[in-house]
Design a protein around this motif. Structure first.
Motif, PDB file in Angstrom:
ATOM      1  N   GLY A 105     -24.764 -15.189   7.101  1.00 54.03           N
ATOM      2  CA  GLY A 105     -24.411 -16.587   7.260  1.00 54.03           C
ATOM      3  C   GLY A 105     -23.600 -16.770   8.524  1.00 54.03           C
ATOM      4  N   ALA A 106     -24.089 -17.596   9.437  1.00 53.18           N
ATOM      5  CA  ALA A 106     -23.437 -17.769  10.736  1.00 53.18           C
ATOM      6  C   ALA A 106     -22.237 -18.695  10.673  1.00 53.18           C
ATOM      7  N   GLY A 107     -22.083 -19.403   9.553  1.00 53.55           N
ATOM      8  CA  GLY A 107     -21.022 -20.389   9.466  1.00 53.55           C
ATOM      9  C   GLY A 107     -21.519 -21.753   9.906  1.00 53.55           C
ATOM     10  N   PRO A 108     -20.662 -22.772   9.862  1.00 56.93           N
ATOM     11  CA  PRO A 108     -21.095 -24.148  10.098  1.00 56.93           C
ATOM     12  C   PRO A 108     -21.331 -24.518  11.554  1.00 56.93           C
ATOM     13  N   GLY A 109     -20.861 -23.706  12.488  1.00 56.47           N
ATOM     14  CA  GLY A 109     -21.072 -24.052  13.892  1.00 56.47           C
ATOM     15  C   GLY A 109     -20.107 -23.350  14.823  1.00 56.47           C
ATOM     16  N   ALA A 110     -18.813 -23.537  14.606  1.00 53.01           N
ATOM     17  CA  ALA A 110     -17.825 -22.895  15.469  1.00 53.01           C
ATOM     18  C   ALA A 110     -18.016 -21.383  15.446  1.00 53.01           C
ATOM     19  N   GLU A 111     -18.026 -20.757  16.612  1.00 51.30           N
ATOM     20  CA  GLU A 111     -18.357 -19.334  16.680  1.00 51.30           C
ATOM     21  C   GLU A 111     -17.318 -18.453  16.004  1.00 51.30           C
ATOM     22  N   ASP A 112     -16.093 -18.938  15.843  1.00 54.64           N
ATOM     23  CA  ASP A 112     -15.070 -18.119  15.195  1.00 54.64           C
ATOM     24  C   ASP A 112     -15.001 -18.358  13.689  1.00 54.64           C
ATOM     25  N   LEU A 113     -15.976 -19.088  13.143  1.00 52.25           N
ATOM     26  CA  LEU A 113     -16.026 -19.284  11.699  1.00 52.25           C
ATOM     27  C   LEU A 113     -17.080 -18.415  11.025  1.00 52.25           C
ATOM     28  N   ILE A 114     -17.643 -17.472  11.744  1.00 47.47           N
ATOM     29  CA  ILE A 114     -18.443 -16.432  11.105  1.00 47.47           C
ATOM     30  C   ILE A 114     -17.463 -15.475  10.425  1.00 47.47           C
ATOM     31  N   THR A 115     -17.881 -14.833   9.347  1.00 50.32           N
ATOM     32  CA  THR A 115     -16.980 -13.899   8.678  1.00 50.32           C
ATOM     33  C   THR A 115     -16.800 -12.633   9.515  1.00 50.32           C
ATOM     34  N   VAL A 116     -15.742 -11.904   9.242  1.00 48.00           N
ATOM     35  CA  VAL A 116     -15.497 -10.634   9.933  1.00 48.00           C
ATOM     36  C   VAL A 116     -16.659  -9.678   9.670  1.00 48.00           C
ATOM     37  N   ARG A 117     -17.128  -9.650   8.432  1.00 48.02           N
ATOM     38  CA  ARG A 117     -18.249  -8.773   8.095  1.00 48.02           C
ATOM     39  C   ARG A 117     -19.508  -9.182   8.849  1.00 48.02           C
ATOM     40  N   GLY A 118     -19.767 -10.482   8.906  1.00 49.52           N
ATOM     41  CA  GLY A 118     -20.941 -10.961   9.632  1.00 49.52           C
ATOM     42  C   GLY A 118     -20.869 -10.629  11.109  1.00 49.52           C
ATOM     43  N   GLN A 119     -19.690 -10.736  11.681  1.00 47.88           N
ATOM     44  CA  GLN A 119     -19.494 -10.392  13.092  1.00 47.88           C
ATOM     45  C   GLN A 119     -19.802  -8.916  13.349  1.00 47.88           C
ATOM     46  N   LYS A 120     -19.361  -8.054  12.441  1.00 47.23           N
ATOM     47  CA  LYS A 120     -19.608  -6.620  12.600  1.00 47.23           C
ATOM     48  C   LYS A 120     -21.106  -6.324  12.546  1.00 47.23           C
ATOM     49  N   TYR A 121     -21.812  -6.992  11.632  1.00 49.81           N
ATOM     50  CA  TYR A 121     -23.255  -6.777  11.555  1.00 49.81           C
ATOM     51  C   TYR A 121     -23.952  -7.237  12.831  1.00 49.81           C
ATOM     52  N   LEU A 122     -23.517  -8.366  13.386  1.00 49.44           N
ATOM     53  CA  LEU A 122     -24.105  -8.853  14.639  1.00 49.44           C
ATOM     54  C   LEU A 122     -23.906  -7.840  15.760  1.00 49.44           C
ATOM     55  N   GLN A 123     -22.737  -7.240  15.792  1.00 49.76           N
ATOM     56  CA  GLN A 123     -22.425  -6.265  16.836  1.00 49.76           C
ATOM     57  C   GLN A 123     -23.246  -4.986  16.696  1.00 49.76           C
ATOM     58  N   GLN A 124     -23.672  -4.686  15.477  1.00 50.72           N
ATOM     59  CA  GLN A 124     -24.421  -3.458  15.211  1.00 50.72           C
ATOM     60  C   GLN A 124     -25.929  -3.641  15.313  1.00 50.72           C
ATOM     61  N   ALA A 125     -26.394  -4.874  15.279  1.00 48.18           N
ATOM     62  CA  ALA A 125     -27.822  -5.153  15.132  1.00 48.18           C
ATOM     63  C   ALA A 125     -28.647  -4.647  16.304  1.00 48.18           C
ATOM     64  N   ASP A 126     -29.819  -4.096  15.975  1.00 50.27           N
ATOM     65  CA  ASP A 126     -30.807  -3.730  16.988  1.00 50.27           C
ATOM     66  C   ASP A 126     -31.734  -4.903  17.280  1.00 50.27           C
ATOM     67  N   GLN A 127     -31.878  -5.774  16.282  1.00 48.39           N
ATOM     68  CA  GLN A 127     -32.693  -6.983  16.425  1.00 48.39           C
ATOM     69  C   GLN A 127     -31.983  -8.125  15.697  1.00 48.39           C
ATOM     70  N   ILE A 128     -31.912  -9.285  16.358  1.00 49.00           N
ATOM     71  CA  ILE A 128     -31.331 -10.481  15.750  1.00 49.00           C
ATOM     72  C   ILE A 128     -32.399 -11.567  15.752  1.00 49.00           C
TER      73      ILE A 128
END
Length: 253
Positions: free
Chosen positions: A6-29
């Protein structure tokens, strides 16, 4: 492995910490480009492949996931808000199940929470409403008759209406036919938590005119109910005469 984030409602800093970590690890988004803030993609690693699902069918999304799986990579399927609301993730998960591909879901902050924050509102107020109806108008995607706007409006509960900003005249009509009065408080919240956020307070009777006046016809939530008004009863939660397992009665203050 696939992670629905879940990316959150819009503001980039409203993604969860866990979601941010997954984005940083992803090979494909694979992200919902029509709704997700593209600034979130700045978190990815340089080698990550990015695809916009706004231009893809379900079959193309699954094919892209399968190709990444063959390479042993991690795919993040980035959805707006929380994936459980109007995210069409069930059909994706069923396809992954059929192929034996593992996945998990990382929840996000929904836009209905973002709208409440923008309105500085509480959806559940003592003596006013203790229920929140999250729904939408019938459009190209039908809605069961028992879940129509008119049927839900009869309850008088707080309503948060998605995917309906382009049908405000009909929505206003259905709300009134369901039992809300012309002067029931309402609001349009355009792009909650984004830099261009706009909050338009109105009533059920002026909903369509407010949308037209402010040129709001998409990417907005409609909130309806007396919780947006001035009257309510004090909660017992912190009342001095209300006893809990943590606090004894303290009498009148």
């Amino acid at each position: 492995m696939v992670i629905f984030v879940g990316a959150g409602p819009g503001a980039e800093d409203l993604i969860t910490v866990r979601g941010q970590k997954y984005l940083q690890q992803a090979d494909q988004i694979i992200y919902a480009g029509s709704l997700v803030n593209p600034a979130l993609l700045d978190m990815k690693k340089e080698t990550a492949i990015v695809k916009n699902s706004a231009y893809m069918t379900l079959e193309e999304v699954i094919q892209a996931i399968c190709e990444e799986e063959e390479k042993g990579g991690l795919t993040v399927r980035l959805h707006t808000g929380d994936p459980c609301l109007y995210g069409a993730i069930r059909e994706q998960m069923d396809e992954l199940d059929a192929r034996g591909i593992s996945y998990e879901v990382c929840p996000g902050v929904s836009s209905f929470s973002g709208a409440a924050a923008a309105l500085q509102a509480e959806y559940t107020l003592p003596s006013i409403s203790q229920s929140v109806v999250i729904t939408r108008m019938a459009g190209r995607t039908p809605v069961p008759e028992r879940e129509s706007i008119r049927a839900f409006a009869a309850h008088g509960a707080t309503m948060v209406i998605f995917l309906s900003a382009g049908m405000l005249p009909k929505l206003q009509e259905e709300l009134l036919l369901g039992g809300y009065t012309e002067d029931t408080p309402a609001a349009l919240v355009y792009k909650a938590t984004w830099p261009e956020e706009k909050v338009c307070n109105c009533t059920v009777g002026t909903l369509a005119k407010t949308g037209a006046d402010h040129q709001i016809s998409k990417t907005a939530l409609i909130v309806v109910g007396n919780v947006l008004g001035e009257s309510y009863e004090r909660s017992l939660l912190y009342h001095p005469e209300f006893e809990t397992e943590y606090r004894r009665k303290k009498g009148n203050v």
